[in-house]
Design an enzyme around this catalytic site. Structure first.
Site, mmCIF file in Angstrom:
data_model
loop_
_atom_site.group_PDB
_atom_site.id
_atom_site.type_symbol
_atom_site.label_atom_id
_atom_site.label_comp_id
_atom_site.label_asym_id
_atom_site.label_seq_id
_atom_site.Cartn_x
_atom_site.Cartn_y
_atom_site.Cartn_z
ATOM 1 N N GLU A 182 0.792 -1.233 0.000
ATOM 2 C CA GLU A 182 0.000 0.000 0.000
ATOM 3 C C GLU A 182 0.821 1.279 0.000
ATOM 4 O OE1 GLU A 182 -2.759 -0.494 3.252
ATOM 5 O OE2 GLU A 182 -3.761 -2.162 2.300
ATOM 6 N N GLU A 212 -5.806 -11.037 -1.564
ATOM 7 C CA GLU A 212 -6.660 -10.904 -0.371
ATOM 8 C C GLU A 212 -8.129 -10.924 -0.785
ATOM 9 O OE1 GLU A 212 -5.423 -7.571 2.046
ATOM 10 O OE2 GLU A 212 -3.312 -7.899 1.604
HETATM 11 C C1 GLA Z 1 -4.904 -4.894 4.117
HETATM 12 C C2 GLA Z 1 -3.715 -5.713 4.555
HETATM 13 C C3 GLA Z 1 -4.123 -7.028 5.137
HETATM 14 C C4 GLA Z 1 -5.290 -6.899 6.068
HETATM 15 C C5 GLA Z 1 -6.412 -6.193 5.387
HETATM 16 C C6 GLA Z 1 -7.587 -6.062 6.292
HETATM 17 O O1 GLA Z 1 -5.438 -5.320 2.942
HETATM 18 O O2 GLA Z 1 -2.814 -5.956 3.517
HETATM 19 O O3 GLA Z 1 -3.048 -7.559 5.850
HETATM 20 O O4 GLA Z 1 -4.904 -6.183 7.206
HETATM 21 O O5 GLA Z 1 -5.952 -4.906 5.029
HETATM 22 O O6 GLA Z 1 -7.610 -6.954 7.329
#
Ligand code: GLA
Length: 371
Positions: A157, A262
């Site tokens: 990020e 994710e």
């Molecule tokens: C981001 C992070 C993850 C997790 C999500 C929400 O995407 O990369 O590790 O913390 O937020 O849980």
């Protein structure tokens, strides 16, 4: 009569055996010729306390990610203090089941302790000090699992919604090359490990442009980046299939793999301005915002199933570029979306329900592989 009915029973049994042999019953088998499929796993699953979750992980998935165990605040809570007990078990779990093991994540602005950026007096440290802390952390954590963790989320990020670099403390103190440094340190610590840049909402035009410029810059500098992780915190309508397709295609052209890191699909109401995974955002509880507390209606189950199938259709189209798809959690009970962006809701974003049973979305994803 008896013989005939016995023969009929045997025929039905044989037919269903035949059907079972044709239709894969696990995600990892369904996609074995395309990409590995996995889930982020939590401490109860890593330590064997969640036997229901573990049974699903072992039978369904060929790759795992640690939901929290390797984030800086957990693995390196204080200067010089490392907590490897849970991460060691995490890696052993993956090895025992012959899985592709992911490390998440090395450099992020969230879930990192304040001491990393400050001196004893509470002032921000200088560039050299922060680089040394980053280096030592990466050396220690990546080095410990050298040859065992297959892929690391090196930077998480770093981009803002407009495609510029986020003004995190990493950026402010070190400068834009904190990204290059993190990849170089990770590569030094384990030259064989695949190295990933990970972020959310990369399908949105301005952020995607910023990403493509960043990846092009890293490639031109010879930085060893293997892949880009599209986090995939999706809704029923975002991202569009066209944007997902275009984003993966553009990254493939730049010569990096794409990993969906994710994946989940939120079916709960959300203010459209909040489609980001900025975990700092939390809303106060409001019963109107938790409409399915007693269960998800069948029509919504079907909508979720179709949405999942459509997204997997895009991943399959790009199977030469997409090398992994990881869900962010195992069952709906595990999902962070029960507590974000509003605490205490009942969310349905994954393929297995709260009892660990496969949902219609599971069948839809398995069937999408057979098309
Ligand atoms: C981001 C992070 C993850 C997790 C999500 C929400 O995407 O990369 O590790 O913390 O937020 O849980």
């Amino acid at each position: 009569m008896l013989n005939r009915s016995l023969i009929a029973v045997a025929a039905i049994a044989l037919a269903s055996l035949g059907a079972a042999a044709q239709a894969p019953t696990s995600l990892k088998d369904a996609y074995k010729n395309d990409f590995v499929v996995g889930a982020a796993i939590n401490t109860a699953q890593i330590t064997g306390q969640d036997s229901l979750g573990d049974a699903i992980i072992e039978s369904q998935f060929s790759t795992i990610s640690p939901e929290n165990a390797l984030k800086w605040e957990n693995v390196h809570p204080q200067p010089g203090v490392y907590a490897f007990e849970i991460p060691d078990k995490y890696v052993a779990f993956g090895e025992k089941h012959h899985m592709f093991i992911v490390g998440h994540c090395l450099v992020w602005h969230n879930q990192v302790p304040a001491w990393v950026f400050h001196d004893e007096k509470g002032n921000l440290v200088d560039r050299e000090t922060l680089l040394k802390r980053m280096h030592d952390h990466i050396q220690m954590v990546v080095g410990r699992y050298k040859g065992r963790i297959n892929s690391w989320d090196v930077v998480n990020e770093a981009l803002d919604e407009d495609g510029s670099l986020r003004h995190s403390l990493w950026f402010k103190i070190i400068g834009p090359d904190f990204i290059e440094k993190a990849f170089q340190y990770a590569h030094e610590a384990d030259p064989q490990a695949q190295l990933n840049y990970n972020d959310y909402s990369l399908e949105n035009e301005p952020k995607r442009k910023g990403l493509l410029a960043l990846v092009a810059r890293l490639k031109s500098e010879g930085i060893p980046i293997t892949s880009v992780g599209l986090q995939g915190h999706n809704s029923l309508v975002w991202p569009t299939l066209e944007d997902e397709d275009a984003t993966i295609a553009a990254l493939g052209k730049l010569g990096v793999k794409v990993v969906i890191t994710e994946l989940d699909i939120d079916v709960l109401p959300r203010d459209p301005s909040m489609f980001s995974a900025d975990v700092a955002l939390k809303l106060r509880q409001d019963p109107k915002m938790n409409p399915y507390a007693k269960g998800l209606p069948p029509s919504s189950q079907q909508e979720l199933a179709q949405r999942y199938a459509a997204l997997f259709g895009v991943y399959l189209k790009h199977r030469d570029t997409v090398s992994r798809v990881t869900f962010w959690g195992v069952t709906d009970a595990d999902s962070w979306l029960n507590n974000w962006p509003i605490v205490g809701r009942t969310s349905y974003p994954l393929l297995f329900d709260r009892a660990g049973q496969p949902k219609p979305a599971f069948q839809a994803v398995v069937q999408a592989a057979c098309k």
